[in-house]
Scaffold this active site. Structure first.
Site, PDB file in Angstrom:
ATOM      1  N   ILE A   1       0.845  -1.204   0.000  1.00  0.00           N
ATOM      2  CA  ILE A   1       0.000   0.000   0.000  1.00  0.00           C
ATOM      3  C   ILE A   1       0.880   1.254   0.000  1.00  0.00           C
ATOM      4  CG2 ILE A   1      -1.897   1.201   1.177  1.00  0.00           C
ATOM      5  CD1 ILE A   1      -2.556  -1.566   2.494  1.00  0.00           C
TER       6      ILE A   1
ATOM      7  N   PRO B   1     -10.958 -20.540  12.425  1.00  0.00           N
ATOM      8  CA  PRO B   1     -11.337 -19.882  13.677  1.00  0.00           C
ATOM      9  C   PRO B   1     -11.116 -18.383  13.555  1.00  0.00           C
ATOM     10  CG  PRO B   1      -9.557 -21.504  14.015  1.00  0.00           C
ATOM     11  CD  PRO B   1      -9.859 -21.488  12.555  1.00  0.00           C
TER      12      PRO B   1
ATOM     13  N   TYR C   1      -2.417  -9.389  16.082  1.00  0.00           N
ATOM     14  CA  TYR C   1      -2.221  -8.324  15.086  1.00  0.00           C
ATOM     15  C   TYR C   1      -3.238  -7.200  15.299  1.00  0.00           C
ATOM     16  CZ  TYR C   1      -2.971  -5.891  10.659  1.00  0.00           C
ATOM     17  OH  TYR C   1      -3.175  -4.910   9.711  1.00  0.00           O
TER      18      TYR C   1
HETATM   19  N1  LIG Z   1      -2.819  -5.352   3.059  1.00  0.00           N
HETATM   20  C1  LIG Z   1      -3.826  -5.515   3.901  1.00  0.00           C
HETATM   21  O1  LIG Z   1      -4.640  -6.436   3.730  1.00  0.00           O
HETATM   22  C2  LIG Z   1      -4.023  -4.553   5.050  1.00  0.00           C
HETATM   23  C3  LIG Z   1      -5.306  -4.416   5.619  1.00  0.00           C
HETATM   24  C4  LIG Z   1      -5.493  -3.532   6.671  1.00  0.00           C
HETATM   25  C5  LIG Z   1      -4.406  -2.799   7.169  1.00  0.00           C
HETATM   26  N2  LIG Z   1      -3.177  -2.977   6.610  1.00  0.00           N
HETATM   27  C6  LIG Z   1      -2.045  -2.205   7.167  1.00  0.00           C
HETATM   28  O2  LIG Z   1      -1.502  -1.398   6.143  1.00  0.00           O
HETATM   29  C7  LIG Z   1      -0.098  -1.243   6.333  1.00  0.00           C
HETATM   30  C8  LIG Z   1       0.617  -1.581   5.054  1.00  0.00           C
HETATM   31  O3  LIG Z   1       0.268  -2.908   4.678  1.00  0.00           O
HETATM   32  P1  LIG Z   1       0.823  -3.568   3.338  1.00  0.00           P
HETATM   33  O4  LIG Z   1      -0.226  -4.499   2.863  1.00  0.00           O
HETATM   34  O5  LIG Z   1       1.342  -2.530   2.426  1.00  0.00           O
HETATM   35  O6  LIG Z   1       2.002  -4.441   3.976  1.00  0.00           O
HETATM   36  P2  LIG Z   1       3.500  -4.652   3.440  1.00  0.00           P
HETATM   37  O7  LIG Z   1       4.085  -5.746   4.259  1.00  0.00           O
HETATM   38  O8  LIG Z   1       3.516  -4.799   1.968  1.00  0.00           O
HETATM   39  O9  LIG Z   1       4.189  -3.257   3.806  1.00  0.00           O
HETATM   40  C9  LIG Z   1       4.664  -2.955   5.087  1.00  0.00           C
HETATM   41  C10 LIG Z   1       6.042  -2.329   4.919  1.00  0.00           C
HETATM   42  O10 LIG Z   1       6.539  -1.969   6.209  1.00  0.00           O
HETATM   43  C11 LIG Z   1       7.894  -2.398   6.301  1.00  0.00           C
HETATM   44  N3  LIG Z   1       8.150  -2.625   7.733  1.00  0.00           N
HETATM   45  C12 LIG Z   1       7.572  -3.524   8.566  1.00  0.00           C
HETATM   46  N4  LIG Z   1       8.097  -3.417   9.798  1.00  0.00           N
HETATM   47  C13 LIG Z   1       9.015  -2.421   9.758  1.00  0.00           C
HETATM   48  C14 LIG Z   1       9.881  -1.836  10.710  1.00  0.00           C
HETATM   49  N5  LIG Z   1       9.948  -2.287  11.978  1.00  0.00           N
HETATM   50  N6  LIG Z   1      10.677  -0.817  10.317  1.00  0.00           N
HETATM   51  C15 LIG Z   1      10.645  -0.348   9.047  1.00  0.00           C
HETATM   52  N7  LIG Z   1       9.855  -0.883   8.089  1.00  0.00           N
HETATM   53  C16 LIG Z   1       9.047  -1.911   8.440  1.00  0.00           C
HETATM   54  C17 LIG Z   1       7.987  -3.648   5.453  1.00  0.00           C
HETATM   55  O11 LIG Z   1       9.311  -3.911   5.001  1.00  0.00           O
HETATM   56  C18 LIG Z   1       7.053  -3.307   4.301  1.00  0.00           C
HETATM   57  O12 LIG Z   1       7.724  -2.661   3.238  1.00  0.00           O
HETATM   58  C19 LIG Z   1       0.271  -2.133   7.524  1.00  0.00           C
HETATM   59  O13 LIG Z   1       0.352  -1.312   8.671  1.00  0.00           O
HETATM   60  C20 LIG Z   1      -0.901  -3.087   7.640  1.00  0.00           C
HETATM   61  O14 LIG Z   1      -1.082  -3.539   8.949  1.00  0.00           O
HETATM   62  C21 LIG Z   1      -2.957  -3.806   5.555  1.00  0.00           C
END
Ligand SMILES: NC(=O)c1ccc[n+]([C@@H]2O[C@H](COP(=O)([O-])OP(=O)(O)OC[C@H]3O[C@@H](n4cnc5c(N)ncnc54)[C@H](O)[C@@H]3O)[C@@H](O)[C@H]2O)c1
Length: 351
Positions: free
Chosen positions: A12, A290, A147
């Site tokens: 995202i 679950p 989570y």
């Molecule tokens: N994709 C989904 O289904 C979804 C749904 C609801 C909420 N979200 C939230 O949206 C956000 C982005 O999700 P996404 O799907 O793009 O996930 P993603 O895993 O593709 O992106 C997350 C990014 O954060 C980086 N990251 C993680 N921990 C880190 C840290 N400690 N320090 C620096 N970088 C770090 C990862 O390398 C990755 O590039 C997240 O917070 C996730 O919880 C995602």
């Protein structure tokens, strides 16, 4: 604005970086690459035409964040988190450390450097099993796995900080089910193996990389017995972030559902994907998982009123863009690296 995008090399985050640059913002990406990819950063540069700065770092590293933020930023968009629910049940300490400790370090670094605007990624999973759909923001919060608990704790932290320091403003965006990819096919969701979300799974089955889709539960009280979710195009999500930044210019702490307001069942997604791809998606109905719930979809009217935002892309468009990404990158960004490597080699040398 000059914006630090934490987690900007992920799914995202990468789409949002392009949208922010298109709206005239300057973006710096901060990511530890635990799930993100440098190829995503390259594609952000390619699609936006901007020479985007990338800093490899962890959000738990307050000193590193302060050093980056001290060059002067107007806002932070915070995507950096671990997000796989099943993994969080096995590794709760890792999830609380990465997500919650990371957010505390980020908020402290923002406070120390005078950066007062934050857009935060939350999730509809904080509602758990809702009493009524569509879900409004004031519905009971019933997170039911580590989570989702981390997201609730982080939401609360941010809200308390906004109350304690009125100069601090935040938009907490509760995403429903992100899906789709950039229309160019250059950026999308790199699942790094077997996906945990429905749309990339369906894409891989359509591409013949998985033999069938396991549909978890066929006896829910829904129109065809399978679970119903609110799928939201990642480009619409990206747009919501740019609009949230605009609203933060006038302050406040806003909690907003980011969904379409319409739910689709698993079998409706399968049928739309078959129509778009021209491929069959074999499936098998297996036991419920679950914690899964029957129906979840958003009432997005608060986001419409506050941000002037509403979703523009429908399910067929999500399937079409996801299929283009899947076809161009069967193995995620790794495929792009292989294709680039092949192109760099003299012809005939890549056997
Ligand atoms: N994709 C989904 O289904 C979804 C749904 C609801 C909420 N979200 C939230 O949206 C956000 C982005 O999700 P996404 O799907 O793009 O996930 P993603 O895993 O593709 O992106 C997350 C990014 O954060 C980086 N990251 C993680 N921990 C880190 C840290 N400690 N320090 C620096 N970088 C770090 C990862 O390398 C990755 O590039 C997240 O917070 C996730 O919880 C995602």
């Amino acid at each position: 604005m000059k914006v630090l995008v934490c987690g900007g090399a992920g799914y995202i985050g990468s789409h949002t970086c392009v949208a922010l640059i298109e709206q005239g913002h300057e973006v710096v990406i901060y990511d530890n690459l635990c799930h993100g990819s440098l190829s995503a950063v390259d594609h952000i540069r390619q699609l936006s035409g901007a020479d985007v700065r990338f800093v490899q770092g962890d959000v738990r590293d307050k000193a590193a964040l302060e050093s980056v933020l001290s060059s002067g930023f107007d806002a932070v968009v915070h995507f950096a988190a671990l997000k796989i629910m099943s993994e969080s049940c096995r590794l709760p300490l890792l999830y609380f450390d990465n997500n919650v400790a990371g957010t505390i370090a980020l908020l402290q670094a923002m406070q120390a450097t005078g950066v007062h605007r934050l857009v935060f990624s939350s999730t509809a999973a904080v509602y758990g099993d809702p009493d009524v759909v569509p879900i409004k923001e004031d519905a009971p919060l019933r997170a039911c796995n580590p989570y989702s608990h981390t997201k609730l704790v982080m939401e609360r932290l941010i809200q308390e900080l906004c109350e304690a320091r009125p100069s601090f403003s935040a938009a907490i965006l509760r995403y429903f089910n992100p899906a789709g990819a950039h229309p160019s096919g250059l950026m999308g969701e790199d699942t790094g193996g077997v996906p945990s979300n429905l749309m990339p799974y369906v894409s891989q089955v359509a591409a013949g990389m998985q033999d069938r889709l396991h549909v978890f539960g066929g006896d829910y009280p829904t129109r065809d017995g399978t679970g119903v979710r609110d799928y939201i195009h990642v480009m619409d999500l990206a747009d919501a972030h740019t609009k949230a930044l605009d609203v933060l210019r006038v302050g406040g702490c806003h909690v907003l559902n980011i969904g379409t307001g319409r739910g689709y069942s698993v079998l409706e997604v399968v049928s739309a994907f078959e129509r778009i791809s021209g491929r069959r998606v074999p499936y098998e109905i297996v036991d419920r998982r679950p914690g899964d719930v029957a129906e979840v979809w958003a009432d997005p009217s608060h986001a419409q009123e506050t941000l002037g935002w509403h979703a523009q892309h429908d399910l067929l468009r999500m399937c079409a863009d996801a299929w283009r990404w899947q076809s161009m990158h069967p193995h995620g960004y790794q495929s792009a690296q292989v294709i680039e490597l092949r192109q760099a080699m003299p012809s005939g040398s890549c056997r």
